[in-house]
Design a protein around this motif. Structure first.
Motif, PDB file in Angstrom:
ATOM      1  N   SER A 102      13.310  -9.200  22.150  1.00 48.97           N
ATOM      2  CA  SER A 102      13.651 -10.349  22.986  1.00 48.97           C
ATOM      3  C   SER A 102      14.810 -11.109  22.356  1.00 48.97           C
ATOM      4  O   SER A 102      15.041 -11.034  21.136  1.00 48.97           O
ATOM      5  CB  SER A 102      12.432 -11.265  23.139  1.00 48.97           C
ATOM      6  N   LEU A 103      15.533 -11.846  23.206  1.00 49.41           N
ATOM      7  CA  LEU A 103      16.618 -12.684  22.699  1.00 49.41           C
ATOM      8  C   LEU A 103      16.098 -13.985  22.109  1.00 49.41           C
ATOM      9  O   LEU A 103      16.823 -14.680  21.379  1.00 49.41           O
ATOM     10  CB  LEU A 103      17.617 -12.996  23.824  1.00 49.41           C
ATOM     11  N   GLU A 104      14.827 -14.303  22.406  1.00 50.17           N
ATOM     12  CA  GLU A 104      14.223 -15.545  21.899  1.00 50.17           C
ATOM     13  C   GLU A 104      13.539 -15.271  20.559  1.00 50.17           C
ATOM     14  O   GLU A 104      12.739 -14.346  20.430  1.00 50.17           O
ATOM     15  CB  GLU A 104      13.219 -16.071  22.908  1.00 50.17           C
ATOM     16  N   LYS A 105      13.825 -16.096  19.605  1.00 52.97           N
ATOM     17  CA  LYS A 105      13.264 -15.920  18.271  1.00 52.97           C
ATOM     18  C   LYS A 105      11.813 -16.398  18.236  1.00 52.97           C
ATOM     19  O   LYS A 105      11.524 -17.533  18.635  1.00 52.97           O
ATOM     20  CB  LYS A 105      14.089 -16.692  17.240  1.00 52.97           C
ATOM     21  N   GLU A 115       6.198 -17.434  15.032  1.00 54.59           N
ATOM     22  CA  GLU A 115       5.163 -17.088  14.051  1.00 54.59           C
ATOM     23  C   GLU A 115       5.164 -15.590  13.819  1.00 54.59           C
ATOM     24  O   GLU A 115       5.805 -14.820  14.538  1.00 54.59           O
ATOM     25  CB  GLU A 115       3.782 -17.535  14.544  1.00 54.59           C
ATOM     26  N   GLY A 116       4.367 -15.206  12.817  1.00 55.84           N
ATOM     27  CA  GLY A 116       4.199 -13.798  12.501  1.00 55.84           C
ATOM     28  C   GLY A 116       5.369 -13.238  11.709  1.00 55.84           C
ATOM     29  O   GLY A 116       6.309 -13.937  11.308  1.00 55.84           O
ATOM     30  N   GLU A 117       5.300 -11.947  11.476  1.00 58.16           N
ATOM     31  CA  GLU A 117       6.375 -11.246  10.780  1.00 58.16           C
ATOM     32  C   GLU A 117       7.472 -10.912  11.796  1.00 58.16           C
ATOM     33  O   GLU A 117       7.221 -10.294  12.818  1.00 58.16           O
ATOM     34  CB  GLU A 117       5.816  -9.968  10.154  1.00 58.16           C
ATOM     35  N   ILE A 118       8.708 -11.323  11.496  1.00 57.04           N
ATOM     36  CA  ILE A 118       9.814 -11.217  12.448  1.00 57.04           C
ATOM     37  C   ILE A 118      10.804 -10.144  12.006  1.00 57.04           C
ATOM     38  O   ILE A 118      11.158 -10.055  10.820  1.00 57.04           O
ATOM     39  CB  ILE A 118      10.526 -12.571  12.595  1.00 57.04           C
ATOM     40  N   GLU A 119      11.238  -9.348  12.951  1.00 54.49           N
ATOM     41  CA  GLU A 119      12.249  -8.316  12.702  1.00 54.49           C
ATOM     42  C   GLU A 119      13.458  -8.592  13.585  1.00 54.49           C
ATOM     43  O   GLU A 119      13.316  -8.983  14.747  1.00 54.49           O
ATOM     44  CB  GLU A 119      11.667  -6.932  13.011  1.00 54.49           C
ATOM     45  N   ILE A 120      14.670  -8.387  13.018  1.00 53.27           N
ATOM     46  CA  ILE A 120      15.916  -8.697  13.717  1.00 53.27           C
ATOM     47  C   ILE A 120      16.759  -7.432  13.799  1.00 53.27           C
ATOM     48  O   ILE A 120      16.782  -6.617  12.878  1.00 53.27           O
ATOM     49  CB  ILE A 120      16.695  -9.809  12.980  1.00 53.27           C
ATOM     50  N   ARG A 121      17.485  -7.291  14.921  1.00 56.65           N
ATOM     51  CA  ARG A 121      18.427  -6.179  15.051  1.00 56.65           C
ATOM     52  C   ARG A 121      19.643  -6.626  15.875  1.00 56.65           C
ATOM     53  O   ARG A 121      19.570  -7.579  16.637  1.00 56.65           O
ATOM     54  CB  ARG A 121      17.777  -4.964  15.692  1.00 56.65           C
ATOM     55  N   LYS A 122      20.721  -5.877  15.700  1.00 55.46           N
ATOM     56  CA  LYS A 122      21.935  -6.111  16.463  1.00 55.46           C
ATOM     57  C   LYS A 122      22.059  -5.019  17.522  1.00 55.46           C
ATOM     58  O   LYS A 122      21.844  -3.832  17.252  1.00 55.46           O
ATOM     59  CB  LYS A 122      23.164  -6.077  15.556  1.00 55.46           C
ATOM     60  N   ARG A 123      22.412  -5.458  18.704  1.00 56.71           N
ATOM     61  CA  ARG A 123      22.626  -4.524  19.799  1.00 56.71           C
ATOM     62  C   ARG A 123      24.076  -4.664  20.268  1.00 56.71           C
ATOM     63  O   ARG A 123      24.533  -5.780  20.537  1.00 56.71           O
ATOM     64  CB  ARG A 123      21.654  -4.827  20.937  1.00 56.71           C
ATOM     65  N   THR A 155      21.952 -10.439  19.411  1.00 58.83           N
ATOM     66  CA  THR A 155      20.888 -10.447  18.393  1.00 58.83           C
ATOM     67  C   THR A 155      19.531 -10.452  19.096  1.00 58.83           C
ATOM     68  O   THR A 155      19.285 -11.287  19.971  1.00 58.83           O
ATOM     69  CB  THR A 155      21.004 -11.673  17.487  1.00 58.83           C
ATOM     70  N   GLN A 156      18.677  -9.529  18.691  1.00 60.93           N
ATOM     71  CA  GLN A 156      17.343  -9.414  19.289  1.00 60.93           C
ATOM     72  C   GLN A 156      16.278  -9.582  18.215  1.00 60.93           C
ATOM     73  O   GLN A 156      16.494  -9.292  17.034  1.00 60.93           O
ATOM     74  CB  GLN A 156      17.170  -8.049  19.960  1.00 60.93           C
ATOM     75  N   TYR A 157      15.085 -10.057  18.691  1.00 60.45           N
ATOM     76  CA  TYR A 157      13.976 -10.327  17.778  1.00 60.45           C
ATOM     77  C   TYR A 157      12.690  -9.679  18.315  1.00 60.45           C
ATOM     78  O   TYR A 157      12.514  -9.532  19.524  1.00 60.45           O
ATOM     79  CB  TYR A 157      13.737 -11.833  17.643  1.00 60.45           C
ATOM     80  N   ARG A 158      11.845  -9.355  17.385  1.00 61.08           N
ATOM     81  CA  ARG A 158      10.482  -8.983  17.733  1.00 61.08           C
ATOM     82  C   ARG A 158       9.579  -9.389  16.577  1.00 61.08           C
ATOM     83  O   ARG A 158      10.059  -9.600  15.449  1.00 61.08           O
ATOM     84  CB  ARG A 158      10.345  -7.483  18.027  1.00 61.08           C
ATOM     85  N   ASN A 159       8.297  -9.490  16.838  1.00 54.94           N
ATOM     86  CA  ASN A 159       7.380  -9.908  15.781  1.00 54.94           C
ATOM     87  C   ASN A 159       6.038  -9.189  15.911  1.00 54.94           C
ATOM     88  O   ASN A 159       5.738  -8.576  16.939  1.00 54.94           O
ATOM     89  CB  ASN A 159       7.172 -11.424  15.794  1.00 54.94           C
ATOM     90  N   ARG A 160       5.264  -9.298  14.876  1.00 50.30           N
ATOM     91  CA  ARG A 160       3.879  -8.831  14.885  1.00 50.30           C
ATOM     92  C   ARG A 160       3.041  -9.847  14.126  1.00 50.30           C
ATOM     93  O   ARG A 160       3.528 -10.512  13.197  1.00 50.30           O
ATOM     94  CB  ARG A 160       3.730  -7.439  14.276  1.00 50.30           C
ATOM     95  N   SER A 161       1.791  -9.965  14.528  1.00 53.52           N
ATOM     96  CA  SER A 161       0.912 -10.984  13.941  1.00 53.52           C
ATOM     97  C   SER A 161      -0.142 -10.334  13.064  1.00 53.52           C
ATOM     98  O   SER A 161      -0.545  -9.182  13.281  1.00 53.52           O
ATOM     99  CB  SER A 161       0.217 -11.790  15.053  1.00 53.52           C
ATOM    100  N   ARG A 162      -0.599 -11.093  12.105  1.00 53.98           N
ATOM    101  CA  ARG A 162      -1.736 -10.654  11.305  1.00 53.98           C
ATOM    102  C   ARG A 162      -3.007 -10.943  12.097  1.00 53.98           C
ATOM    103  O   ARG A 162      -3.223 -12.067  12.550  1.00 53.98           O
ATOM    104  CB  ARG A 162      -1.759 -11.374   9.968  1.00 53.98           C
TER     105      ARG A 162
END
Length: 378
Positions: free
Chosen positions: A84-87, A90-98, A238-245
């Motif tokens: 997603s484009l929205e950061k 919470e959780g562990e965040i991963e970033i990538r460039k498209r 810039t795109q973001y994704r996350n995962r939660s514990r």
């Protein structure tokens, strides 16, 4: 007179039997019928729902309400969310460039045209795609020369060099073009003029030409890094994704059998006392009077009485009413009582009292008869 007094003294101690039919089978009822207590027996059977215990578990994120679940020491990560484009907050965040990019349509032809002099000759022709020299085919036409390239070239990486030979000192001019194909306008072009005599080496790259009609290809997207250059324009996202514990919680639940039972069924060891269900059962019988008992129990025959005359089912004559008869009558009643107790388990007969009023009337009749006989004797 003494005999009369003796008989009256015996009246209170004489007991008789009340006779009953056998009980019916037990039957289920919703309420008790209106019956005498000695004609009915009741029992109440309690049944319950039975259950077994099982543990179930579920993962919860730190922000989720886990309700009545109990925390355990086990945890894991959730799956990654969609990009997603929205950061995320919470959780562990991963970033990538498209990378979104467009490239200019590749060059397939070089054309020399509007050549003003017929004396001009082109020799030692070389064409480069970047640092690599490539082959080509020459198509000579009137007032133009076409160079068909062996591979597509980016306009900013294309280079052509050649030597011009002209013996006269006249003006030499021509037009040079980078072409997508022969049916489209040129990508870049320029018109050059020269004054020389003899041989002249020239070199042309895109910096020597002016853009005419640059055609861009459709936008493409990639995760690989793309550098921007004259034949490529790039936009970066810039795109973001996350995962939660996730924490593991569990709770104990009850799995119920579908039916009610009075005793524990297989695989369901626990009783739910709150599910108690009561069921009323009754069995009944009828009361038989002493006259009907002879028909009801045809096999009853009193045993012989020792030291007494054999009793008949009919009343003896008045003249035989003496002390021996009284003793025999008492012994017979006591013997009946003993025999009835022995047969009680088989017939379920209940002990009762012979009607005091009926028995009194019976004895008064005997006494009156005896008294009449005594009076006649006088």
């Amino acid at each position: 007179m003494k005999k009369i007094i003796l008989i009256l003294l015996l009246i209170p101690i004489v007991e008789a039997k009340a006779y009953y039919t056998d009980y019916t089978e037990w039957e289920k009822v919703k309420q008790l019928p209106n019956m005498a207590q000695d004609l009915i027996e009741t029992k109440e059977i309690k049944s319950y729902l039975w259950y077994k215990k099982e543990k179930i578990g579920k993962y919860f994120s730190q922000t989720e309400n886990h309700g009545d679940y109990i925390k355990t020491p086990f945890w894991t990560y959730s799956d990654w969310s969609n990009w997603s484009l929205e950061k995320p907050k919470e959780g562990e965040i991963e970033i990538r460039k498209r990378y979104h990019y467009q490239t200019v349509k590749p060059i397939l032809w070089i054309r020399l045209s509007n050549i003003k002099t017929e004396e001009l000759k082109f020799t030692t022709i070389k064409i480069y795609n970047g640092d690599k020299q490539i082959s080509f085919q020459i198509h000579q036409q009137k007032e133009q020369v076409l160079f068909e390239l062996s591979e597509p070239c980016n306009f900013d990486e294309l280079e052509i060099s050649f030597t011009m030979i002209e013996l006269s000192n006249n003006e030499k001019s021509f037009k040079i073009e980078w072409l997508y194909n022969l049916n489209l306008p040129s990508c870049m072009e320029t018109t050059t003029r020269y004054w020389f005599q003899g041989a002249w080496d020239v070199n042309y790259r895109y910096r020597n030409l002016m853009p005419n009609q640059i055609i861009w290809e459709d936008i493409k997207t990639t995760l690989e890094k793309v550098e921007e250059n004259p034949h490529t324009k790039v936009s970066i996202e810039t795109q973001y994704r996350n995962r939660s514990r996730l924490q593991y919680y569990e709770k104990e639940i009850r799995i119920y059998d579908k039916e009610y039972h009075t005793t524990m069924p297989t695989d369901y060891p626990f009783k739910d006392l709150e599910s108690e269900k009561k069921q009323l059962y009754i069995r009944t019988r009828k009361k038989v009077d002493s006259i009907e008992k002879t028909t009801y129990e045809t096999n009853f025959i009193p045993e012989p009485i020792k030291n007494a005359k054999t009793l008949s089912k009919t009343m003896p004559p008045k003249e035989e009413f003496n002390q021996e008869w009284k003793n025999a009558m008492i012994a017979s009643i006591q013997n009946d009582q003993s025999n009835e107790r022995e047969k009680n388990n088989h017939r379920n007969l209940k002990k009762g009292s012979f009607s005091f009023f009926s028995f009194t009337i019976f004895l008064i009749g005997i006494i009156v008869g005896k008294f009449s006989k005594v009076k006649k004797d006088f």
